[in-house]
Design an enzyme around this catalytic site. Structure first.
Site, mmCIF file in Angstrom:
data_model
loop_
_atom_site.group_PDB
_atom_site.id
_atom_site.type_symbol
_atom_site.label_atom_id
_atom_site.label_comp_id
_atom_site.label_asym_id
_atom_site.label_seq_id
_atom_site.Cartn_x
_atom_site.Cartn_y
_atom_site.Cartn_z
ATOM 1 N N SER A 62 0.822 -1.080 -0.035
ATOM 2 C CA SER A 62 0.000 0.019 0.168
ATOM 3 C C SER A 62 1.006 1.397 0.035
ATOM 4 O O SER A 62 0.406 2.154 -0.570
ATOM 5 C CB SER A 62 -0.941 0.051 1.208
ATOM 6 O OG SER A 62 -1.759 -1.133 1.196
ATOM 7 N N SER A 101 -4.579 2.137 3.626
ATOM 8 C CA SER A 101 -4.393 0.735 4.550
ATOM 9 C C SER A 101 -5.528 0.087 3.973
ATOM 10 O O SER A 101 -6.745 0.394 4.230
ATOM 11 C CB SER A 101 -4.397 1.039 6.050
ATOM 12 O OG SER A 101 -4.312 -0.255 6.582
ATOM 13 N N GLY A 102 -5.289 -1.338 3.296
ATOM 14 C CA GLY A 102 -6.446 -2.040 3.139
ATOM 15 C C GLY A 102 -7.518 -2.381 4.053
ATOM 16 O O GLY A 102 -8.475 -2.280 4.311
ATOM 17 N N SER A 103 -6.718 -2.766 5.121
ATOM 18 C CA SER A 103 -7.177 -3.350 6.415
ATOM 19 C C SER A 103 -7.638 -2.109 7.329
ATOM 20 O O SER A 103 -8.740 -1.985 7.936
ATOM 21 C CB SER A 103 -6.416 -4.010 7.005
ATOM 22 O OG SER A 103 -5.439 -3.344 7.818
ATOM 23 N N GLY A 104 -7.079 -0.834 7.323
ATOM 24 C CA GLY A 104 -7.581 0.245 8.075
ATOM 25 C C GLY A 104 -6.744 0.054 9.578
ATOM 26 O O GLY A 104 -7.119 0.760 10.310
ATOM 27 N N THR A 105 -6.172 -0.932 9.573
ATOM 28 C CA THR A 105 -5.917 -1.308 11.262
ATOM 29 C C THR A 105 -4.475 -1.364 11.325
ATOM 30 O O THR A 105 -3.867 -1.668 12.425
ATOM 31 C CB THR A 105 -6.522 -2.739 11.651
ATOM 32 O OG1 THR A 105 -6.135 -3.770 10.698
ATOM 33 C CG2 THR A 105 -7.945 -2.531 11.557
ATOM 34 N N THR A 106 -3.507 -1.335 10.122
ATOM 35 C CA THR A 106 -2.129 -1.471 10.422
ATOM 36 C C THR A 106 -1.481 -0.599 11.383
ATOM 37 O O THR A 106 -1.865 0.766 11.190
ATOM 38 C CB THR A 106 -1.452 -1.219 9.053
ATOM 39 O OG1 THR A 106 -1.915 -2.354 8.238
ATOM 40 C CG2 THR A 106 0.004 -1.759 8.907
ATOM 41 N N GLU A 166 -4.276 -3.023 -3.758
ATOM 42 C CA GLU A 166 -3.393 -2.120 -4.011
ATOM 43 C C GLU A 166 -3.294 -1.855 -5.342
ATOM 44 O O GLU A 166 -2.830 -0.739 -5.904
ATOM 45 C CB GLU A 166 -1.760 -3.062 -3.535
ATOM 46 C CG GLU A 166 -1.800 -3.250 -1.981
ATOM 47 C CD GLU A 166 -1.346 -4.893 -1.617
ATOM 48 O OE1 GLU A 166 -0.853 -5.405 -2.770
ATOM 49 O OE2 GLU A 166 -1.599 -4.937 -0.307
HETATM 50 O O1 LIG Z 1 2.147 -5.214 1.693
HETATM 51 C C1 LIG Z 1 1.181 -5.615 1.890
HETATM 52 C C2 LIG Z 1 0.706 -7.080 1.938
HETATM 53 O O2 LIG Z 1 1.470 -7.697 0.828
HETATM 54 C C3 LIG Z 1 -1.025 -7.385 1.583
HETATM 55 O O3 LIG Z 1 -0.978 -7.579 0.195
HETATM 56 C C4 LIG Z 1 -0.113 -4.711 2.689
HETATM 57 O O4 LIG Z 1 0.116 -3.678 1.766
HETATM 58 C C5 LIG Z 1 0.768 -4.296 4.079
HETATM 59 O O5 LIG Z 1 1.113 -5.364 4.919
HETATM 60 C C6 LIG Z 1 -0.044 -3.212 4.742
HETATM 61 O O6 LIG Z 1 -1.492 -3.727 4.930
HETATM 62 P P1 LIG Z 1 -2.694 -2.640 4.847
HETATM 63 O O7 LIG Z 1 -2.230 -1.561 5.871
HETATM 64 O O8 LIG Z 1 -3.713 -3.413 5.121
HETATM 65 O O9 LIG Z 1 -2.865 -2.312 3.525
#
Ligand SMILES: O=C([C@H](O)CO)[C@H](O)[C@H](O)COP(=O)(O)O
Length: 199
Positions: A62, A101-106, A166
């Protein structure tokens, strides 16, 4: 057959395999991009037009996608920094944190948003999860309705982990850049003068 260091066995990959997966990925990207609310993207683009510096933050892939965005915003003449880089200054109340952030929790990403909020900065977030801690901190949120990185085996995407998020994140920020650029009088040649000459 070939084996990796930890003994994963990879069978020969055919052109049919690649073609099938190119189609899968293309179709998932098209479907997901079409579901993004364009008003949310326009609201985020409006924040990029306001005075102040832009800081981008994201973990892993991300964050890598946002690094590409940062370069294009720099080409447009914005003052852009990547969180965590050696020369990145402190964010302030005039500034914008552009975060994904896909999860919004990182944790590191949420922490960056908390820090930006405390500094009085505006926060624009891309995520899959409108109820996430990141989304709740943001002034403007763009929801990308893709799978999260630990949604293994979901019907939302057959791709691994957060790949679909992503990929569509990258396209969404490209659309924002293209729209901002369309609304300038600056030719590509002028933008290109800003491109790194030490690479
Ligand atoms: O690199 C990542 C992983 O390979 C998932 O495809 C994510 O971008 C990374 O772990 C961050 O996660 P998010 O904050 O949930 O986007």
């Amino acid at each position: 057959m070939s084996s990796t260091a930890d003994e994963t066995t990879i069978a020969p990959t055919t052109a049919d395999d690649i073609g099938r997966n190119l189609t899968l990925i293309r179709d998932e990207i098209v479907d997901t991009a079409a579901k993004i609310n364009e008003q949310e993207l326009a609201a985020l683009a409006a924040h990029l037009r306001q005075p102040g510096q832009v800081f981008v933050a994201g973990a892993g892939r991300s964050g890598l996608a946002l690094r590409m965005t940062a370069m294009r915003l720099m080409h447009l003449g914005l003052s852009v920094h990547v969180a965590g880089d050696t020369t990145t200054p402190a964010i302030g109340s005039e500034d914008l944190l552009l975060v994904a952030s896909g999860s919004g929790t990182t944790s590191g990403v949420v922490k960056s948003a908390e820090t930006a909020a405390k500094a009085g900065a505006r926060i624009a977030a891309f995520t899959t999860n409108a109820e996430s801690p990141l989304a709740k901190l943001a002034d403007v949120v763009v929801i990308i309705p893709a799978a999260q990185k630990t949604d293994h085996g979901t019907s939302v995407s057959r791709q691994y982990a957060g790949s679909l998020f992503e990929q569509v994140l990258f396209l969404a920020t490209e659309a924002i850049f293209q729209s901002l650029w369309d609304n300038t009088d600056e030719p590509a040649e002028k933008l290109w003068l800003r491109h790194a000459n030490l690479e």
